[in-house]
Design a protein around this motif. Sequence first.
Motif, PDB file in Angstrom:
ATOM      1  N   TYR A 168       0.847  -1.270   0.111  1.00  0.00           N
ATOM      2  CA  TYR A 168       0.004   0.184  -0.175  1.00  0.00           C
ATOM      3  C   TYR A 168       0.923   1.198  -0.061  1.00  0.00           C
ATOM      4  CZ  TYR A 168      -3.347  -3.341   2.170  1.00  0.00           C
ATOM      5  OH  TYR A 168      -4.233  -4.134   2.086  1.00  0.00           O
ATOM      6  N   ILE A 169       0.463   2.487  -0.579  1.00  0.00           N
ATOM      7  CA  ILE A 169       0.985   3.656  -0.388  1.00  0.00           C
ATOM      8  C   ILE A 169      -0.110   4.585  -0.254  1.00  0.00           C
ATOM      9  CG2 ILE A 169       2.330   5.373  -1.768  1.00  0.00           C
ATOM     10  CD1 ILE A 169       3.828   3.494  -3.269  1.00  0.00           C
ATOM     11  N   ASN A 170       0.055   4.959   1.034  1.00  0.00           N
ATOM     12  CA  ASN A 170      -0.929   5.779   1.374  1.00  0.00           C
ATOM     13  C   ASN A 170      -0.668   7.520   1.138  1.00  0.00           C
ATOM     14  OD1 ASN A 170      -2.890   4.049   2.014  1.00  0.00           O
ATOM     15  ND2 ASN A 170      -1.506   3.698   3.925  1.00  0.00           N
ATOM     16  N   ASN A 171      -1.632   8.151   0.604  1.00  0.00           N
ATOM     17  CA  ASN A 171      -1.006   9.870   0.282  1.00  0.00           C
ATOM     18  C   ASN A 171       0.026   9.844  -0.721  1.00  0.00           C
ATOM     19  OD1 ASN A 171      -0.848  12.471   0.587  1.00  0.00           O
ATOM     20  ND2 ASN A 171      -0.187  12.731   2.473  1.00  0.00           N
ATOM     21  N   LEU A 172      -0.172   9.251  -1.844  1.00  0.00           N
ATOM     22  CA  LEU A 172       0.776   8.996  -2.901  1.00  0.00           C
ATOM     23  C   LEU A 172       1.424  10.278  -3.390  1.00  0.00           C
ATOM     24  CD1 LEU A 172       1.934   6.944  -4.921  1.00  0.00           C
ATOM     25  CD2 LEU A 172       0.181   7.362  -6.580  1.00  0.00           C
ATOM     26  N   THR A 173       0.544  11.319  -3.391  1.00  0.00           N
ATOM     27  CA  THR A 173       1.048  12.759  -3.828  1.00  0.00           C
ATOM     28  C   THR A 173       1.795  13.554  -2.741  1.00  0.00           C
ATOM     29  OG1 THR A 173      -1.205  13.604  -3.334  1.00  0.00           O
ATOM     30  CG2 THR A 173      -0.484  12.899  -5.624  1.00  0.00           C
ATOM     31  N   ASP A 174       1.855  12.967  -1.391  1.00  0.00           N
ATOM     32  CA  ASP A 174       2.578  13.570  -0.344  1.00  0.00           C
ATOM     33  C   ASP A 174       1.799  15.067  -0.020  1.00  0.00           C
ATOM     34  OD1 ASP A 174       4.305  13.347   1.638  1.00  0.00           O
ATOM     35  OD2 ASP A 174       6.119  14.223   0.588  1.00  0.00           O
ATOM     36  N   GLU A 175       0.608  14.955   0.009  1.00  0.00           N
ATOM     37  CA  GLU A 175      -0.034  15.965   0.334  1.00  0.00           C
ATOM     38  C   GLU A 175       0.132  16.542   2.017  1.00  0.00           C
ATOM     39  OE1 GLU A 175      -2.059  17.982  -1.474  1.00  0.00           O
ATOM     40  OE2 GLU A 175      -1.316  16.992  -3.270  1.00  0.00           O
ATOM     41  N   ASN A 176      -0.044  17.789   2.389  1.00  0.00           N
ATOM     42  CA  ASN A 176       0.239  18.385   3.684  1.00  0.00           C
ATOM     43  C   ASN A 176      -1.282  18.628   3.987  1.00  0.00           C
ATOM     44  OD1 ASN A 176       1.048  19.091   6.255  1.00  0.00           O
ATOM     45  ND2 ASN A 176       2.018  20.914   5.399  1.00  0.00           N
ATOM     46  N   TYR A 177      -2.072  17.781   5.105  1.00  0.00           N
ATOM     47  CA  TYR A 177      -3.497  18.093   5.263  1.00  0.00           C
ATOM     48  C   TYR A 177      -3.657  17.907   6.661  1.00  0.00           C
ATOM     49  CZ  TYR A 177      -4.408  13.290   4.554  1.00  0.00           C
ATOM     50  OH  TYR A 177      -4.427  12.166   4.604  1.00  0.00           O
ATOM     51  N   LYS A 178      -4.644  18.414   7.145  1.00  0.00           N
ATOM     52  CA  LYS A 178      -5.103  18.260   8.379  1.00  0.00           C
ATOM     53  C   LYS A 178      -6.495  17.549   8.510  1.00  0.00           C
ATOM     54  CE  LYS A 178      -2.797  21.563  11.341  1.00  0.00           C
ATOM     55  NZ  LYS A 178      -2.958  22.612  12.301  1.00  0.00           N
ATOM     56  N   GLU A 179      -6.649  16.473   9.222  1.00  0.00           N
ATOM     57  CA  GLU A 179      -7.870  15.920   9.202  1.00  0.00           C
ATOM     58  C   GLU A 179      -8.524  16.161  10.708  1.00  0.00           C
ATOM     59  OE1 GLU A 179      -9.570  11.403   8.889  1.00  0.00           O
ATOM     60  OE2 GLU A 179      -7.990  12.039   7.751  1.00  0.00           O
ATOM     61  N   TYR A 180      -7.593  16.607  11.427  1.00  0.00           N
ATOM     62  CA  TYR A 180      -8.316  17.234  12.606  1.00  0.00           C
ATOM     63  C   TYR A 180      -7.385  18.531  13.099  1.00  0.00           C
ATOM     64  CZ  TYR A 180     -10.399  12.479  13.429  1.00  0.00           C
ATOM     65  OH  TYR A 180     -10.828  11.409  13.154  1.00  0.00           O
ATOM     66  N   TYR A 181      -8.167  19.254  14.096  1.00  0.00           N
ATOM     67  CA  TYR A 181      -7.513  20.419  14.177  1.00  0.00           C
ATOM     68  C   TYR A 181      -6.179  20.653  14.629  1.00  0.00           C
ATOM     69  CZ  TYR A 181      -6.930  24.983  16.480  1.00  0.00           C
ATOM     70  OH  TYR A 181      -6.643  26.270  16.754  1.00  0.00           O
ATOM     71  N   THR A 182      -5.706  19.531  15.716  1.00  0.00           N
ATOM     72  CA  THR A 182      -4.498  19.424  16.303  1.00  0.00           C
ATOM     73  C   THR A 182      -3.502  18.678  16.011  1.00  0.00           C
ATOM     74  OG1 THR A 182      -5.490  17.560  17.744  1.00  0.00           O
ATOM     75  CG2 THR A 182      -5.978  19.870  18.664  1.00  0.00           C
ATOM     76  N   THR A 183      -3.665  17.928  14.760  1.00  0.00           N
ATOM     77  CA  THR A 183      -2.647  17.413  14.069  1.00  0.00           C
ATOM     78  C   THR A 183      -2.672  17.272  12.600  1.00  0.00           C
ATOM     79  OG1 THR A 183      -3.953  15.319  14.151  1.00  0.00           O
ATOM     80  CG2 THR A 183      -2.745  15.572  15.910  1.00  0.00           C
ATOM     81  N   THR A 184      -1.429  17.196  12.041  1.00  0.00           N
ATOM     82  CA  THR A 184      -1.291  16.929  10.725  1.00  0.00           C
ATOM     83  C   THR A 184      -1.198  15.578  10.248  1.00  0.00           C
ATOM     84  OG1 THR A 184      -0.101  18.982  10.636  1.00  0.00           O
ATOM     85  CG2 THR A 184       0.311  17.794   8.782  1.00  0.00           C
ATOM     86  N   ASN A 185      -1.775  15.207   9.311  1.00  0.00           N
ATOM     87  CA  ASN A 185      -1.714  13.744   8.881  1.00  0.00           C
ATOM     88  C   ASN A 185      -0.421  13.371   8.349  1.00  0.00           C
ATOM     89  OD1 ASN A 185      -4.690  14.141   9.552  1.00  0.00           O
ATOM     90  ND2 ASN A 185      -4.661  12.058   8.024  1.00  0.00           N
ATOM     91  N   PRO A 186      -0.073  11.847   8.598  1.00  0.00           N
ATOM     92  CA  PRO A 186       1.187  11.793   7.934  1.00  0.00           C
ATOM     93  C   PRO A 186       1.583  11.877   6.476  1.00  0.00           C
ATOM     94  CG  PRO A 186       0.016   9.835   8.818  1.00  0.00           C
ATOM     95  CD  PRO A 186      -0.804  11.136   8.731  1.00  0.00           C
ATOM     96  N   PRO A 187       2.927  12.146   6.004  1.00  0.00           N
ATOM     97  CA  PRO A 187       3.073  12.214   4.674  1.00  0.00           C
ATOM     98  C   PRO A 187       2.964  10.704   4.109  1.00  0.00           C
ATOM     99  CG  PRO A 187       5.224  12.118   5.828  1.00  0.00           C
ATOM    100  CD  PRO A 187       3.917  11.890   6.898  1.00  0.00           C
ATOM    101  N   LEU A 188       3.445  10.719   2.694  1.00  0.00           N
ATOM    102  CA  LEU A 188       3.507   9.363   1.911  1.00  0.00           C
ATOM    103  C   LEU A 188       3.966   8.508   2.817  1.00  0.00           C
ATOM    104  CD1 LEU A 188       4.666   8.885  -1.520  1.00  0.00           C
ATOM    105  CD2 LEU A 188       5.720   7.508   0.483  1.00  0.00           C
TER     106      LEU A 188
END
Length: 111
Positions: free
Chosen positions: A81-101
């Motif tokens: 599996y490769i999650n976040n293939l395009t290495d987007e920088n985004y927040k799913e929750y206000y306090t944390t940033t989701n992992p990169p690729l």
Amino acid sequence: MGYDEDPSIEGNELSYTPRHMTKIGVVYDNPELFTLGVYLSNVGERYGDLENSDDKRLEGYQVVDLKVSRKLFKELEVFGYINNLTDENYKEYYTTTNPPLTAMVGAKYSF
């Protein structure tokens, strides 16, 4: 029926719940070769609190995930599996940033 605890938030959007969200995927399945899936998730903007505060507004984002697997024989399958293939920088929750690729490989044995 109103919201008795805090009537000022009545009619607001739920926290962490986007108004619009779509997911689409395309899967190629050839048992003699492999199975490949590409998935696109589109999540609209949302709020990080019930008050719908502008300073806790979370931007929408798009994420592409990739999954590939192959059966080596009847009982054994290998996958990746490769999650976040395009290495987007985004927040799913206000306090944390989701992992990169991120990538994961594994095997599944059925008996």
